[in-house]
Motif scaffolding. Structure first.
Motif, PDB file in Angstrom:
ATOM      1  N   VAL A 170       0.858  -1.188   0.000  1.00 19.91           N
ATOM      2  CA  VAL A 170       0.000   0.000   0.000  1.00 19.91           C
ATOM      3  C   VAL A 170       0.891   1.234   0.000  1.00 19.91           C
ATOM      4  O   VAL A 170       1.824   1.331   0.799  1.00 19.91           O
ATOM      5  CB  VAL A 170      -0.944   0.028   1.225  1.00 19.91           C
ATOM      6  CG1 VAL A 170      -1.839   1.270   1.169  1.00 19.91           C
ATOM      7  CG2 VAL A 170      -1.787  -1.249   1.290  1.00 19.91           C
ATOM      8  N   VAL A 171       0.590   2.170  -0.909  1.00 17.30           N
ATOM      9  CA  VAL A 171       1.345   3.419  -1.007  1.00 17.30           C
ATOM     10  C   VAL A 171       0.383   4.584  -0.814  1.00 17.30           C
ATOM     11  O   VAL A 171      -0.673   4.636  -1.455  1.00 17.30           O
ATOM     12  CB  VAL A 171       2.044   3.543  -2.376  1.00 17.30           C
ATOM     13  CG1 VAL A 171       2.798   4.869  -2.484  1.00 17.30           C
ATOM     14  CG2 VAL A 171       2.998   2.373  -2.602  1.00 17.30           C
ATOM     15  N   THR A 172       0.713   5.516   0.069  1.00 17.23           N
ATOM     16  CA  THR A 172      -0.115   6.698   0.266  1.00 17.23           C
ATOM     17  C   THR A 172       0.673   7.956  -0.080  1.00 17.23           C
ATOM     18  O   THR A 172       1.911   7.951  -0.077  1.00 17.23           O
ATOM     19  CB  THR A 172      -0.637   6.796   1.718  1.00 17.23           C
ATOM     20  OG1 THR A 172       0.460   7.053   2.604  1.00 17.23           O
ATOM     21  CG2 THR A 172      -1.330   5.506   2.133  1.00 17.23           C
TER      22      THR A 172
ATOM     23  N   LEU B  48      -5.855  12.530   3.282  1.00 11.85           N
ATOM     24  CA  LEU B  48      -5.221  11.233   3.014  1.00 11.85           C
ATOM     25  C   LEU B  48      -5.427  10.814   1.571  1.00 11.85           C
ATOM     26  O   LEU B  48      -6.558  10.710   1.092  1.00 11.85           O
ATOM     27  CB  LEU B  48      -5.801  10.156   3.941  1.00 11.85           C
ATOM     28  CG  LEU B  48      -5.372   8.707   3.642  1.00 11.85           C
ATOM     29  CD1 LEU B  48      -3.860   8.549   3.781  1.00 11.85           C
ATOM     30  CD2 LEU B  48      -6.111   7.738   4.554  1.00 11.85           C
ATOM     31  N   ILE B  49      -4.304  10.601   0.894  1.00 12.01           N
ATOM     32  CA  ILE B  49      -4.330  10.008  -0.445  1.00 12.01           C
ATOM     33  C   ILE B  49      -3.841   8.569  -0.339  1.00 12.01           C
ATOM     34  O   ILE B  49      -2.729   8.329   0.140  1.00 12.01           O
ATOM     35  CB  ILE B  49      -3.425  10.786  -1.423  1.00 12.01           C
ATOM     36  CG1 ILE B  49      -4.014  12.165  -1.723  1.00 12.01           C
ATOM     37  CG2 ILE B  49      -3.238  10.003  -2.726  1.00 12.01           C
ATOM     38  CD1 ILE B  49      -3.124  13.024  -2.601  1.00 12.01           C
ATOM     39  N   ILE B  50      -4.680   7.616  -0.759  1.00 15.86           N
ATOM     40  CA  ILE B  50      -4.225   6.228  -0.910  1.00 15.86           C
ATOM     41  C   ILE B  50      -3.948   6.045  -2.391  1.00 15.86           C
ATOM     42  O   ILE B  50      -4.869   5.926  -3.199  1.00 15.86           O
ATOM     43  CB  ILE B  50      -5.259   5.216  -0.400  1.00 15.86           C
ATOM     44  CG1 ILE B  50      -5.584   5.495   1.073  1.00 15.86           C
ATOM     45  CG2 ILE B  50      -4.725   3.789  -0.574  1.00 15.86           C
ATOM     46  CD1 ILE B  50      -6.618   4.536   1.666  1.00 15.86           C
ATOM     47  N   ARG B  51      -2.678   6.063  -2.730  1.00 15.02           N
ATOM     48  CA  ARG B  51      -2.275   6.068  -4.138  1.00 15.02           C
ATOM     49  C   ARG B  51      -2.485   4.714  -4.803  1.00 15.02           C
ATOM     50  O   ARG B  51      -2.925   4.638  -5.953  1.00 15.02           O
ATOM     51  CB  ARG B  51      -0.808   6.482  -4.235  1.00 15.02           C
ATOM     52  CG  ARG B  51      -0.290   6.634  -5.648  1.00 15.02           C
ATOM     53  CD  ARG B  51       1.112   7.177  -5.633  1.00 15.02           C
ATOM     54  NE  ARG B  51       1.674   7.305  -6.953  1.00 15.02           N
ATOM     55  CZ  ARG B  51       2.889   7.750  -7.217  1.00 15.02           C
ATOM     56  NH1 ARG B  51       3.685   8.114  -6.220  1.00 15.02           N
ATOM     57  NH2 ARG B  51       3.331   7.847  -8.447  1.00 15.02           N
ATOM     58  N   SER B  52      -2.150   3.652  -4.106  1.00 17.02           N
ATOM     59  CA  SER B  52      -2.321   2.321  -4.703  1.00 17.02           C
ATOM     60  C   SER B  52      -2.388   1.252  -3.618  1.00 17.02           C
ATOM     61  O   SER B  52      -1.694   1.342  -2.600  1.00 17.02           O
ATOM     62  CB  SER B  52      -1.181   2.002  -5.680  1.00 17.02           C
ATOM     63  OG  SER B  52       0.055   1.939  -5.001  1.00 17.02           O
ATOM     64  N   ILE B  53      -3.242   0.272  -3.860  1.00 13.60           N
ATOM     65  CA  ILE B  53      -3.332  -0.922  -3.017  1.00 13.60           C
ATOM     66  C   ILE B  53      -3.098  -2.122  -3.926  1.00 13.60           C
ATOM     67  O   ILE B  53      -3.842  -2.333  -4.888  1.00 13.60           O
ATOM     68  CB  ILE B  53      -4.712  -1.043  -2.343  1.00 13.60           C
ATOM     69  CG1 ILE B  53      -4.989   0.190  -1.475  1.00 13.60           C
ATOM     70  CG2 ILE B  53      -4.801  -2.320  -1.523  1.00 13.60           C
ATOM     71  CD1 ILE B  53      -6.415   0.249  -0.942  1.00 13.60           C
ATOM     72  N   SER B  54      -2.063  -2.885  -3.651  1.00 11.99           N
ATOM     73  CA  SER B  54      -1.691  -4.006  -4.513  1.00 11.99           C
ATOM     74  C   SER B  54      -1.738  -5.308  -3.721  1.00 11.99           C
ATOM     75  O   SER B  54      -1.153  -5.393  -2.628  1.00 11.99           O
ATOM     76  CB  SER B  54      -0.287  -3.800  -5.085  1.00 11.99           C
ATOM     77  OG  SER B  54      -0.212  -2.570  -5.787  1.00 11.99           O
ATOM     78  N   VAL B  55      -2.422  -6.295  -4.296  1.00 11.47           N
ATOM     79  CA  VAL B  55      -2.568  -7.596  -3.642  1.00 11.47           C
ATOM     80  C   VAL B  55      -2.144  -8.685  -4.619  1.00 11.47           C
ATOM     81  O   VAL B  55      -2.658  -8.768  -5.741  1.00 11.47           O
ATOM     82  CB  VAL B  55      -4.027  -7.834  -3.194  1.00 11.47           C
ATOM     83  CG1 VAL B  55      -4.183  -9.233  -2.600  1.00 11.47           C
ATOM     84  CG2 VAL B  55      -4.470  -6.756  -2.207  1.00 11.47           C
TER      85      VAL B  55
ATOM     86  N   ASN C 106       2.660  15.180   1.908  1.00 15.43           N
ATOM     87  CA  ASN C 106       2.221  15.170   3.297  1.00 15.43           C
ATOM     88  C   ASN C 106       0.841  14.547   3.475  1.00 15.43           C
ATOM     89  O   ASN C 106       0.398  14.318   4.599  1.00 15.43           O
ATOM     90  CB  ASN C 106       2.222  16.596   3.866  1.00 15.43           C
ATOM     91  CG  ASN C 106       2.525  16.630   5.357  1.00 15.43           C
ATOM     92  OD1 ASN C 106       3.279  15.782   5.842  1.00 15.43           O
ATOM     93  ND2 ASN C 106       1.950  17.572   6.075  1.00 15.43           N
ATOM     94  N   ASP C 107       0.163  14.261   2.348  1.00 19.08           N
ATOM     95  CA  ASP C 107      -1.157  13.630   2.419  1.00 19.08           C
ATOM     96  C   ASP C 107      -1.008  12.116   2.487  1.00 19.08           C
ATOM     97  O   ASP C 107      -1.565  11.361   1.687  1.00 19.08           O
ATOM     98  CB  ASP C 107      -2.005  14.031   1.211  1.00 19.08           C
ATOM     99  CG  ASP C 107      -2.534  15.445   1.326  1.00 19.08           C
ATOM    100  OD1 ASP C 107      -2.181  16.126   2.313  1.00 19.08           O
ATOM    101  OD2 ASP C 107      -3.297  15.880   0.449  1.00 19.08           O
ATOM    102  N   ILE C 108      -0.228  11.670   3.460  1.00 18.95           N
ATOM    103  CA  ILE C 108       0.008  10.243   3.659  1.00 18.95           C
ATOM    104  C   ILE C 108      -0.724   9.774   4.912  1.00 18.95           C
ATOM    105  O   ILE C 108      -1.248  10.587   5.684  1.00 18.95           O
ATOM    106  CB  ILE C 108       1.519   9.942   3.798  1.00 18.95           C
ATOM    107  CG1 ILE C 108       2.083  10.640   5.045  1.00 18.95           C
ATOM    108  CG2 ILE C 108       2.270  10.356   2.542  1.00 18.95           C
ATOM    109  CD1 ILE C 108       3.532  10.292   5.344  1.00 18.95           C
ATOM    110  N   LEU C 109      -0.749   8.483   5.132  1.00 13.96           N
ATOM    111  CA  LEU C 109      -1.296   7.950   6.382  1.00 13.96           C
ATOM    112  C   LEU C 109      -0.177   7.993   7.423  1.00 13.96           C
ATOM    113  O   LEU C 109       0.747   7.191   7.405  1.00 13.96           O
ATOM    114  CB  LEU C 109      -1.795   6.525   6.179  1.00 13.96           C
ATOM    115  CG  LEU C 109      -2.453   5.862   7.388  1.00 13.96           C
ATOM    116  CD1 LEU C 109      -3.592   6.706   7.948  1.00 13.96           C
ATOM    117  CD2 LEU C 109      -2.946   4.459   7.045  1.00 13.96           C
ATOM    118  N   HIS C 110      -0.265   8.957   8.316  1.00 10.70           N
ATOM    119  CA  HIS C 110       0.801   9.153   9.304  1.00 10.70           C
ATOM    120  C   HIS C 110       0.787   8.075  10.390  1.00 10.70           C
ATOM    121  O   HIS C 110       1.840   7.660  10.872  1.00 10.70           O
ATOM    122  CB  HIS C 110       0.677  10.545   9.924  1.00 10.70           C
ATOM    123  CG  HIS C 110       0.923  11.656   8.954  1.00 10.70           C
ATOM    124  ND1 HIS C 110       2.174  12.143   8.677  1.00 10.70           N
ATOM    125  CD2 HIS C 110       0.068  12.363   8.160  1.00 10.70           C
ATOM    126  CE1 HIS C 110       2.090  13.118   7.783  1.00 10.70           C
ATOM    127  NE2 HIS C 110       0.819  13.269   7.453  1.00 10.70           N
TER     128      HIS C 110
END
Length: 486
Positions: free
Chosen positions: A397-399, A471-478, A406-410
């Motif tokens: 997961v990349v945020t 919060l930006i969730i840029r990609s979720i990879s499974v 700075n719009d990440i999951l801190h």
């Protein structure tokens, strides 16, 4: 009385002859009208639009208008019904017609450069980055599009020496189109205030690509366009096949595997004749990559569908136009160990406040999109409920993004769950297992199937501490391993 009768008879005869002359005039006009219509019809629908001079003039007249998609959409749809190939005589400089249809054709068009030549390195990269099994499914077509016969002969000799076994195996062809088949390239209108030589260069390039597309139309199921100064990612064909499979059932015209120009643009082969005609119609209007955008829009794909990481990288330092410097690089390119995630079918939901149309589904995709939520609070979540229970081997997961770092999951964690309850609209798991915490906005874990003993029904990103930043969730990879009960 006799004289009066004669006069009346003469007047009657004159009226009769006047009427006959009028009828002849009308017949002549009607005949000429029919003749003009027939000539116009023949001029419009002649098969070989680039052999006869009259058709060259028609194309030049068509191209004198500014390209307006709204204006031309109707006429282009009519043209698309005539999707036959253009009648051109190609010269085979190396190789022979393919004995069987392949999965993917890779098209390259090359001209003599004032500085540097990268064609041989590009061909080498295509073959070296492909496995033996992948090589069975590809065909590489190189069009030497320069009118300098000495240069063409030298390039054919170099290609034949370095890649003889690929030519013998029937996966490399080198072709050339004689100059006689080209439309007029001098004295074209100067759109965008380009100098005359620049207009000539980009106009000829459009025709080059049109002829190449026309040749490749029936060689394979899919076609990817490259430049002659490109480096390829390892096992790029396997990655392309995986993406195509993931898009089954959805409509697309162009899939993009690079964000640069016309590198890495993938098409259905059945669209190539229409694209070739399109490039010929508007060859003097604008650069090829702009025309490709118009073509996609005219066929009702309005949004870009681009995949990351990129499969192809621009490596040329000098442009084919006047040898100018060209340092463009695709910063999304990954050369080694490229692996597109499986991302099995799932329902996506979140209780976060979503910003505009950056909905949850845009994070669970390899397309260049993302989820964007307003400042999340502790306990907020982003949930994934898989349609079927799965075994997972890897999660990433990349945020955040480059321009919004700075719009990440801190503060957050990733959990997987089992035992689904609720109906289709409100399905969720009753039990969750925490796999780890986010670090610097990212999360990655491997060997999940050895750490989780149950078949996974759900996965969620949990906010563990409120934050002021969005919060930006840029990609979720499974990535999945074997399916359960298999």
């Amino acid at each position: 009385v006799t004289l009066l009768y004669a006069v009346l008879h003469m007047r009657h005869s004159l009226k009769y002859f006047d009427k006959m002359r009028c009828l002849r005039k009308r017949s002549a006009v009607s005949f000429l009208g029919v003749l003009v219509v027939c000539l116009l019809f023949m001029n419009l629908y002649i098969e070989d639009g680039y052999v006869l001079e009259g058709d060259k003039q028609l194309i030049r007249e068509t191209a004198t208008h500014q390209l307006n998609p709204e204006r031309y959409v109707h006429s282009f749809k009519d043209l698309s019904n005539f999707s036959g190939s253009i009648n051109i005589s190609y010269r085979y400089l190396a190789g022979t017609p393919l004995p069987r249809k392949r999965y993917l054709t890779i098209g390259l068009s090359s001209v003599k450069r004032k500085k540097g030549n990268y064609l041989l390195e590009t061909i080498k990269s295509i073959f070296e980055q492909s496995s033996y099994e992948e090589l069975k499914e590809i065909a590489v077509v190189v069009q030497l599009a320069d009118f300098d016969s000495t240069w063409c002969e030298g390039m054919v000799q170099d290609i034949s020496q370095k890649f003889a076994h690929h030519i013998i195996a029937g996966r490399l062809i080198v072709i050339h189109v004689p100059e006689d088949y080209y439309p007029v390239l001098d004295g074209l209108k100067r759109n965008y205030n380009d100098p005359e030589d620049r207009v000539k260069f980009r106009s000829k390039q459009n025709v080059d690509y049109a002829f190449l597309l026309n040749f490749c139309a029936n060689l394979s199921d899919y076609y990817v366009m490259l430049e002659d100064d490109v480096r390829c990612s390892k096992n790029f064909l396997t990655a392309v096949k995986k993406v195509i499979t993931s898009r089954e059932g959805s409509y697309w015209v162009t899939l993009e595997f690079s964000k640069l120009g016309y590198i890495g643009k993938l098409y259905h082969s059945h669209d190539l004749p229409r694209l070739a005609h399109f490039l010929l119609m508007f060859y003097q209007e604008m650069p090829c990559d702009w025309l490709l955008i118009h073509f996609r829009g005219l066929l009702a794909q309005k949004e870009v569908i681009r995949f990351k990481p990129s499969l192809f990288q621009h490596m040329g330092y000098y442009s084919s136009y006047k040898g100018a410097e060209n340092k463009l690089k695709d910063d999304d390119f990954e050369e080694e160990s490229f692996d597109i995630p499986d991302n099995p079918p799932a329902n996506l939901h979140t209780n976060m406040n979503v910003f505009e149309n950056y909905e949850a589904s845009k994070a669970y995709s390899s397309i260049d999109e993302y989820f964007w939520g307003k400042a999340p609070s502790s306990g907020d979540f982003y949930g994934i409920v898989f349609e079927k229970p799965i075994k997972i081997s890897k999660i990433k997961v990349v945020t955040g993004t480059e321009d919004r770092q700075n719009d990440i999951l801190h503060h957050g964690a990733l959990e997987v769950g089992e035992k689904i309850v609720g109906n289709k609209k409100g399905r969720q798991c009753t039990t969750y297992l925490r796999l780890g915490e986010f670090k610097n906005g990212n999360f990655e874990i491997t060997d999940v199937e050895h750490k989780v003993l149950f078949d996974i029904n759900c996965m969620r990103i949990l906010v563990t501490k409120s934050q002021k930043e969005w919060l930006i969730i840029r990609s979720i990879s499974v990535w999945t391993s074997q399916t359960p009960n298999q």
